[in-house]
Design an enzyme around this catalytic site. Structure first.
Site, mmCIF file in Angstrom:
data_model
loop_
_atom_site.group_PDB
_atom_site.id
_atom_site.type_symbol
_atom_site.label_atom_id
_atom_site.label_comp_id
_atom_site.label_asym_id
_atom_site.label_seq_id
_atom_site.Cartn_x
_atom_site.Cartn_y
_atom_site.Cartn_z
ATOM 1 N N LEU A 124 29.670 61.089 33.151
ATOM 2 C CA LEU A 124 28.940 61.355 34.382
ATOM 3 C C LEU A 124 29.910 61.754 35.503
ATOM 4 O O LEU A 124 29.744 62.778 36.153
ATOM 5 C CB LEU A 124 28.153 60.094 34.784
ATOM 6 C CG LEU A 124 27.413 60.134 36.115
ATOM 7 C CD1 LEU A 124 26.358 61.222 36.125
ATOM 8 C CD2 LEU A 124 26.726 58.774 36.388
ATOM 9 N N GLY A 130 31.546 60.728 42.291
ATOM 10 C CA GLY A 130 31.680 59.403 41.676
ATOM 11 C C GLY A 130 30.450 58.587 42.006
ATOM 12 O O GLY A 130 29.420 58.694 41.341
ATOM 13 N N ILE A 156 36.888 59.484 31.746
ATOM 14 C CA ILE A 156 35.904 59.215 30.688
ATOM 15 C C ILE A 156 36.492 58.272 29.616
ATOM 16 O O ILE A 156 37.451 58.616 28.928
ATOM 17 C CB ILE A 156 35.375 60.536 30.075
ATOM 18 C CG1 ILE A 156 34.806 61.434 31.189
ATOM 19 C CG2 ILE A 156 34.312 60.252 28.999
ATOM 20 C CD1 ILE A 156 33.754 60.782 32.097
ATOM 21 N N THR A 157 35.875 57.115 29.511
ATOM 22 C CA THR A 157 36.317 56.084 28.561
ATOM 23 C C THR A 157 35.902 56.483 27.141
ATOM 24 O O THR A 157 34.835 57.063 26.945
ATOM 25 C CB THR A 157 35.651 54.737 28.930
ATOM 26 O OG1 THR A 157 35.981 54.431 30.281
ATOM 27 C CG2 THR A 157 36.131 53.597 28.041
ATOM 28 N N ARG A 270 52.939 21.701 32.175
ATOM 29 C CA ARG A 270 54.016 22.029 33.118
ATOM 30 C C ARG A 270 54.314 20.820 34.019
ATOM 31 O O ARG A 270 53.426 20.334 34.747
ATOM 32 C CB ARG A 270 53.588 23.228 33.994
ATOM 33 C CG ARG A 270 54.551 23.575 35.092
ATOM 34 C CD ARG A 270 55.841 24.132 34.556
ATOM 35 N NE ARG A 270 56.728 24.580 35.637
ATOM 36 C CZ ARG A 270 57.981 24.931 35.458
ATOM 37 N NH1 ARG A 270 58.521 24.904 34.226
ATOM 38 N NH2 ARG A 270 58.718 25.335 36.472
ATOM 39 N N GLN A 338 48.678 32.161 40.006
ATOM 40 C CA GLN A 338 49.244 31.195 40.960
ATOM 41 C C GLN A 338 49.563 29.864 40.259
ATOM 42 O O GLN A 338 50.626 29.288 40.474
ATOM 43 C CB GLN A 338 48.229 30.970 42.096
ATOM 44 C CG GLN A 338 48.812 30.320 43.334
ATOM 45 C CD GLN A 338 49.799 31.238 44.047
ATOM 46 O OE1 GLN A 338 49.778 32.451 43.860
ATOM 47 N NE2 GLN A 338 50.682 30.658 44.837
ATOM 48 N N GLU A 365 31.095 51.718 36.514
ATOM 49 C CA GLU A 365 29.630 51.602 36.438
ATOM 50 C C GLU A 365 28.989 51.159 37.751
ATOM 51 O O GLU A 365 28.070 50.340 37.775
ATOM 52 C CB GLU A 365 29.251 50.688 35.260
ATOM 53 C CG GLU A 365 29.641 51.375 33.972
ATOM 54 C CD GLU A 365 29.420 50.592 32.719
ATOM 55 O OE1 GLU A 365 28.418 49.879 32.630
ATOM 56 O OE2 GLU A 365 30.248 50.736 31.817
ATOM 57 N N THR A 367 30.584 50.845 41.891
ATOM 58 C CA THR A 367 31.519 49.949 42.587
ATOM 59 C C THR A 367 30.749 48.751 43.164
ATOM 60 O O THR A 367 29.510 48.748 43.197
ATOM 61 C CB THR A 367 32.189 50.695 43.756
ATOM 62 O OG1 THR A 367 31.152 51.107 44.661
ATOM 63 C CG2 THR A 367 32.968 51.916 43.281
HETATM 64 C C1 LIG Z 1 39.418 53.302 34.045
HETATM 65 C C2 LIG Z 1 38.131 53.956 34.417
HETATM 66 C C3 LIG Z 1 37.168 54.212 33.436
HETATM 67 C C4 LIG Z 1 35.993 54.872 33.766
HETATM 68 N N1 LIG Z 1 35.095 55.230 32.784
HETATM 69 C C5 LIG Z 1 34.064 56.051 33.085
HETATM 70 C C6 LIG Z 1 33.222 56.595 32.046
HETATM 71 O O1 LIG Z 1 33.386 56.286 30.861
HETATM 72 N N2 LIG Z 1 32.253 57.485 32.389
HETATM 73 C C7 LIG Z 1 32.031 57.861 33.678
HETATM 74 O O2 LIG Z 1 31.144 58.674 33.928
HETATM 75 N N3 LIG Z 1 32.788 57.356 34.691
HETATM 76 C C8 LIG Z 1 33.799 56.474 34.421
HETATM 77 N N4 LIG Z 1 34.596 55.973 35.425
HETATM 78 C C9 LIG Z 1 34.336 56.392 36.788
HETATM 79 C C10 LIG Z 1 33.796 55.270 37.670
HETATM 80 O O3 LIG Z 1 32.486 54.962 37.338
HETATM 81 C C11 LIG Z 1 33.970 55.760 39.135
HETATM 82 O O4 LIG Z 1 35.355 55.716 39.402
HETATM 83 C C12 LIG Z 1 33.184 54.923 40.114
HETATM 84 O O5 LIG Z 1 31.809 55.127 39.946
HETATM 85 C C13 LIG Z 1 33.556 55.244 41.572
HETATM 86 O O6 LIG Z 1 33.568 56.611 41.807
HETATM 87 P P1 LIG Z 1 34.856 57.283 42.509
HETATM 88 O O7 LIG Z 1 36.054 56.829 41.756
HETATM 89 O O8 LIG Z 1 34.619 58.731 42.604
HETATM 90 O O9 LIG Z 1 34.897 56.615 43.929
HETATM 91 P P2 LIG Z 1 34.081 57.106 45.234
HETATM 92 O O10 LIG Z 1 32.650 57.283 44.910
HETATM 93 O O11 LIG Z 1 34.808 58.245 45.844
HETATM 94 O O12 LIG Z 1 34.224 55.832 46.158
HETATM 95 C C14 LIG Z 1 35.375 55.549 46.940
HETATM 96 C C15 LIG Z 1 35.077 54.296 47.759
HETATM 97 O O13 LIG Z 1 33.996 54.563 48.651
HETATM 98 C C16 LIG Z 1 32.969 53.620 48.430
HETATM 99 N N5 LIG Z 1 31.670 54.250 48.681
HETATM 100 C C17 LIG Z 1 31.196 55.409 48.174
HETATM 101 N N6 LIG Z 1 29.968 55.643 48.611
HETATM 102 C C18 LIG Z 1 29.625 54.589 49.408
HETATM 103 C C19 LIG Z 1 28.470 54.226 50.157
HETATM 104 N N7 LIG Z 1 27.363 54.992 50.163
HETATM 105 N N8 LIG Z 1 28.484 53.064 50.858
HETATM 106 C C20 LIG Z 1 29.568 52.260 50.851
HETATM 107 N N9 LIG Z 1 30.702 52.547 50.166
HETATM 108 C C21 LIG Z 1 30.716 53.703 49.446
HETATM 109 C C22 LIG Z 1 33.113 53.187 46.988
HETATM 110 O O14 LIG Z 1 32.485 51.932 46.739
HETATM 111 C C23 LIG Z 1 34.625 53.123 46.887
HETATM 112 O O15 LIG Z 1 35.082 51.912 47.434
HETATM 113 C C24 LIG Z 1 35.751 55.246 35.113
HETATM 114 C C25 LIG Z 1 36.692 54.933 36.107
HETATM 115 C C26 LIG Z 1 37.864 54.314 35.774
HETATM 116 C C27 LIG Z 1 38.872 54.034 36.855
#
Ligand SMILES: Cc1cc2nc3c(=O)[nH]c(=O)nc-3n(C[C@H](O)[C@H](O)[C@H](O)COP(=O)(O)OP(=O)(O)OC[C@H]3O[C@@H](n4cnc5c(N)ncnc54)[C@H](O)[C@@H]3O)c2cc1C
Length: 379
Positions: A124, A130, A156-157, A270, A338, A365, A367
């Site tokens: 996705l 994101g 993508i995992t 410990r 800790q 999935e 934040t």
């Molecule tokens: C190791 C890893 C594995 C992953 N695996 C998958 C996968 O298999 N498939 C897949 O599709 N994705 C995957 N992801 C992606 C993951 O789901 C996204 O990174 C996540 O949804 C956040 O999107 P972003 O990184 O673009 O952050 P952003 O959306 O850019 O967010 C940045 C910050 O802004 C905050 N924010 C954004 N919008 C708002 C709002 N409206 N209100 C308040 N705060 C907000 C967010 O919470 C975050 O703190 C993976 C990510 C990682 C790091």
């Protein structure tokens, strides 16, 4: 109310715990350090039926439920959170096919995934989309009897693994009258010409889970590889993610339990100031607090899974479980380091591994902020 697990659930938990302790845990540090994927362990998990517990036996699954599946994920993650994450994403892909796939799609694609020798990925996220998933740019255009996919997916995992069979890909197929993107989801087999798995990311932790870029360049798939109803792709993806949140909560609880187990054993042996450090209230209170919040996280994910199994709404519970368990696990991992003092900062001690891995649970999935948005909508 009945808080007792069924005999079947207890059996799943006991079997997974034993397998995790004997087979997964001894290799977990090496896998995290080298990033060399334990295909042999995954094969054994498939043989034991751990990869597809909730799917119907008709399609190669275990005929169980999501309570059983989440208990299994907790136990696996207690030994190696990377394997827990693998399972979570593999389940997302399989579940989306189970719920939205045609009979033919289920036979062809769900069956190998539910058996667990093959795994699926969930594609996705994009470089510019994101949390705001509706703003994806990847396109899928109908050309005769084929969809042509173009675009980039990131983070993508599972797709980089040798046994990855397919990705469920979200793409835009046009605009509605209101100017909104019409998003569909597609089953795209790995290895289809134009489907390239790009670089593996250099993460700060969870090297035991594979994460890659994915590129689609004029990638052609048959017309009937569209999954579910046309125009409902994003809603389907988000519905699958709701289930995934239960799994992420179970991963967090598993990691936190591992931190508590290690901290308890360490604090008992410990010696400082002439006595085991568990005798200092500053340490024992931390252990007590850990035990309480872990149990709360566990109850929350079990409730969400139980609601899902009983076809009841579980949006609030899944998001609350994910939000709570992921934030709780980070605090517990920090306290565990800790309690271990300087040793806790050394790779030799498992708590150091959990400390670097656990942050991810608040990001994937949806934040923590997105979970709070989802929760507020249900109030
Ligand atoms: C190791 C890893 C594995 C992953 N695996 C998958 C996968 O298999 N498939 C897949 O599709 N994705 C995957 N992801 C992606 C993951 O789901 C996204 O990174 C996540 O949804 C956040 O999107 P972003 O990184 O673009 O952050 P952003 O959306 O850019 O967010 C940045 C910050 O802004 C905050 N924010 C954004 N919008 C708002 C709002 N409206 N209100 C308040 N705060 C907000 C967010 O919470 C975050 O703190 C993976 C990510 C990682 C790091």
């Amino acid at each position: 109310m009945d808080f007792e697990l069924s005999e079947g659930h207890k059996m799943i938990r006991a079997m997974t715990r034993e397998f995790a302790d004997k087979v997964i845990a001894p290799k977990a540090e090496e896998v995290e350090r080298t990033g060399n994927y334990p295909y042999d362990i995954m094969d054994k998990m498939a043989d034991l039926g751990m990869m597809g517990i909730p799917f119907s036996e008709e399609y190669g699954g275990g005929g169980g439920d999501w309570v059983g599946m989440s208990l299994c994920i907790e136990e696996i993650s207690r030994a190696d959170a990377g394997l827990g994450a693998l399972l979570d994403v593999a389940l997302l892909a399989a579940h989306e096919i189970e719920v939205f796939g045609t009979e033919e799609q289920k036979r062809k694609w769900l069956t190998p995934l539910a058996k667990g020798k093959k795994i699926g990925a969930f594609a996705l996220t994009e470089p510019d989309a994101g949390s705001d998933a509706a703003s994806i740019k990847c396109t899928a255009t109908l050309d005769g009897n084929e969809w042509v996919i173009n675009g980039t997916k990131q983070f993508i995992t599972d797709i980089g693994l040798d046994n990855a069979l397919l990705a469920i890909v979200a793409a835009v197929s046009g605009k509605s009258k209101q100017g909104k993107s019409i998003i569909n989801t597609f089953i795209v087999p790995k290895g289809t010409p134009g489907f390239t798995v790009g670089k593996s990311y250099d993460k700060i932790g969870l090297h035991s889970s594979s994460t890659n870029e994915v590129f689609f360049e004029d990638c052609r798939i048959p017309r009937d590889y569209i999954l579910g109803e046309e125009g409902r792709g994003l809603a389907q993806h988000l519905a699958a993610l709701q289930m995934g949140r239960i799994c992420v909560a179970a991963i967090g609880v598993g990691m936190a339990q591992a931190c508590l187990d290690a901290s308890l054993a360490y604090a008992r042996q410990r010696i400082q100031f002439g006595r085991p450090i568990i005798n200092f209230q500053g340490i024992s209170f931390k252990l007590a607090d850990m035990a309480v919040v872990i149990e709360l996280g566990r109850l929350m994910y079990l409730k969400a899974a139980w609601l899902k199994d009983n076809n009841l709404p579980y949006t609030f519970e899944a998001s609350a479980a994910k939000l709570y368990a992921s934030e709780m696990a980070e605090r517990v991992a920090s306290d565990a380091v800790q309690i271990h003092g300087g040793y806790g900062y050394m790779r030799e001690y498992a708590v150091s591994r959990y400390y670097t891995q656990v942050k991810l649970m608040q990001i994937i999935e949806g934040t923590s902020e997105v979970q709070r948005i989802v929760i507020t909508r249900t109030l």
